[in-house]
Design an enzyme around this catalytic site. Structure first.
Site, mmCIF file in Angstrom:
data_model
loop_
_atom_site.group_PDB
_atom_site.id
_atom_site.type_symbol
_atom_site.label_atom_id
_atom_site.label_comp_id
_atom_site.label_asym_id
_atom_site.label_seq_id
_atom_site.Cartn_x
_atom_site.Cartn_y
_atom_site.Cartn_z
ATOM 1 N N LYS A 1 0.847 -1.191 0.000
ATOM 2 C CA LYS A 1 0.000 0.000 0.000
ATOM 3 C C LYS A 1 0.887 1.247 0.000
ATOM 4 O O LYS A 1 1.900 1.297 0.721
ATOM 5 C CB LYS A 1 -0.894 -0.026 1.245
ATOM 6 C CG LYS A 1 -1.947 1.060 1.359
ATOM 7 C CD LYS A 1 -2.785 0.811 2.620
ATOM 8 C CE LYS A 1 -3.935 1.786 2.769
ATOM 9 N NZ LYS A 1 -4.758 1.455 3.972
ATOM 10 N N SER B 1 -9.475 1.351 3.210
ATOM 11 C CA SER B 1 -8.695 2.183 2.305
ATOM 12 C C SER B 1 -7.651 1.422 1.495
ATOM 13 O O SER B 1 -7.049 1.981 0.558
ATOM 14 C CB SER B 1 -7.992 3.293 3.100
ATOM 15 O OG SER B 1 -7.079 2.744 4.047
ATOM 16 N N SER C 1 -9.742 -1.029 7.158
ATOM 17 C CA SER C 1 -9.143 -0.809 5.833
ATOM 18 C C SER C 1 -8.420 -2.005 5.236
ATOM 19 O O SER C 1 -8.067 -1.987 4.060
ATOM 20 C CB SER C 1 -8.192 0.388 5.885
ATOM 21 O OG SER C 1 -8.919 1.581 6.026
#
Length: 442
Positions: free
Chosen positions: A80, A155, A179
């Site tokens: 990420k 996310s 997330s």
């Protein structure tokens, strides 16, 4: 699609161990697949091919010499884009951080690299990780595996979709309110939310550090266990034998079953039946204090997030997605006294929850009460965005607020997961239980 793209990270590692898979060829095949994919730029913010191939070459030599460092030595994964990568832009999905180049890798990336995993590149995310939907009109919104027009979950949106589309064997994301688990559920993956403080956050762009955690998104519980151990610097977890027989599980009825829509309920009910068929003893439990804890979320999350980012945001607010800007600015509404009092109340609620659930091996709930909403509607109807975003994170946030570890598994109903929550720091036992649950659901 190459057969390697459908394999778990653990199976790829076993192939390397047996000499059947070459790490350099494996890494190059994933880099080629990413480059050729129609959604490449919606999933990956940037690739790190030079680094990946150099790391793969080193892994190739270790494999030749029988000196592999871990079961995933030579296996490529995605990261990420809020984990710092030395010399490579890390922007956390925000124009506020455009062109930001860190000097060093995040500590969890350092640990994973030391154990031989290969960094393919950096994946897209919600802006500064502050949304469970995965919608980001300022950079890119990754496509949901079931329908590219629907939200991917966030996310860690690019993390999940990199795995779901076969563009990484596994991914590392972060979880502050859901997330890791929401995008895992919406893309039929396994996702592990670790206990706060167990995995280093040094070199990870923060959202709300008291709740931020690091966790893997992958195709199997075995992969999640291997990646957890690698990032923690521990030996691999012994997952066998795997059985639910006699395990004490609890269905959480407070909050978690409210407003659950038809498909998530169908998936959850199916999972519960399979667990019962496998010999688990399942009761229902209510913890009324959870409602109190949930009501504190705006103070706890909003105050910390805005306090962390206030100066950066207010210096250039116009570059932000309006919905995310508004969510950050909601933190202005609370005083320091409100924040401290909220934490005192939360700690009391946590103690009550942990005592109420102590007799159970895990607490169960639907991972998400809704299925992925349509991106165009989210972008054009503000009230719909707000309600869907908050409902998306409603169940997963329970785990963050209570400070526990949690694992989401696919139920067999598309885009619907079942969550197992265990006591803080009990990841190893949760993962063993998770494997048994995965077998029951298969």
């Amino acid at each position: 699609m190459s057969a390697w793209q459908n394999m778990t990270a653990a199976d790829l590692g076993r192939g390397i161990e047996k000499g059947e898979i070459d790490p350099v060829e494996l890494t190059q095949s994933f880099l080629d697949a990413i480059d050729a994919h129609e959604f490449r730029d919606r999933i990956y913010a940037r690739l790190t091919p030079d680094r990946a191939l150099a790391e793969a070459s080193a892994a190739q030599e270790r494999a030749r010499l029988k000196l592999r460092r871990s079961p995933l030595d030579g296996v490529p994964i995605s990261w990420k884009d809020l984990f710092d990568t030395a010399g490579v832009v890390t922007e956390a999905g925000s124009k506020l951080l455009e062109g930001r180049v860190p000097d060093a890798d995040a500590e969890v990336l350092q640990a994973a690299t030391h154990q031989g995993t290969i960094c393919l590149g950096k994946t897209h995310l919600s802006e500064l990780a502050f949304s469970g939907l995965g919608l980001n009109p300022k950079t890119a919104t990754p496509p949901n595996i079931h329908n590219p027009d629907n939200a991917p979950g966030g996310s860690s949106s690019g993390a999940a979709t990199s795995v779901a589309y076969g563009l990484a064997p596994a991914a590392i994301g972060s979880d502050t309110g859901g997330s890791v688990r929401v995008p895992s559920a919406w893309n039929d993956l396994v996702g592990l939310k670790t206990t706060s403080g167990l995995l280093s956050l040094k070199g990870a762009v923060p959202l709300a550090a008291k709740f931020d955690t690091v966790g893997p998104l992958c195709k199997s519980v075995e992969d999640a266990a291997l990646l957890y151990a690698i990032m923690k610097g521990e030996a691999a977890i012994d997952l066998a034998p795997a059985s639910l027989k006699g395990r004490q599980l609890a269905i959480l009825t407070t909050t978690a079953l409210d407003e659950v829509r038809d498909e998530p309920r169908k998936g959850f009910d199916h999972a519960i039946q399979r667990f019962r068929d496998a010999g688990a003893e399942i009761a229902e439990i209510a913890v009324p204090e959870l409602d109190t804890a949930m009501s504190l979320a705006p103070i706890l999350y909003g105050s910390e997030a805005y306090g962390t980012w206030k100066e950066v945001i207010e210096a250039n607010p116009d570059v932000m997605f309006a919905e995310i800007l508004a969510r950050f600015r909601s933190g202005k509404d609370f005083s320091g006294a409100d924040y401290v009092a909220a934490w005192h109340t939360l700690e009391r609620c946590r103690a009550i929850y942990l005592k109420a659930t102590a007799e159970f091996d895990a607490v169960l709930c639907p991972t998400c009460p809704i299925t992925p909403p349509n991106v165009e509607r989210l972008m054009t109807v503000s009230d719909y965005y707000v309600t869907e975003n908050l409902l998306t994170l409603r169940n997963t946030r329970i785990g963050n607020l209570m400070g526990v570890c949690a694992l989401t598994l696919p139920t067999g109903t598309p885009a619907c997961g079942v969550s197992l929550m265990a006591a803080p720091g009990d990841e190893r036992r949760l993962l063993r239980l998770g494997l048994a649950a995965e077998v029951a659901l298969a």
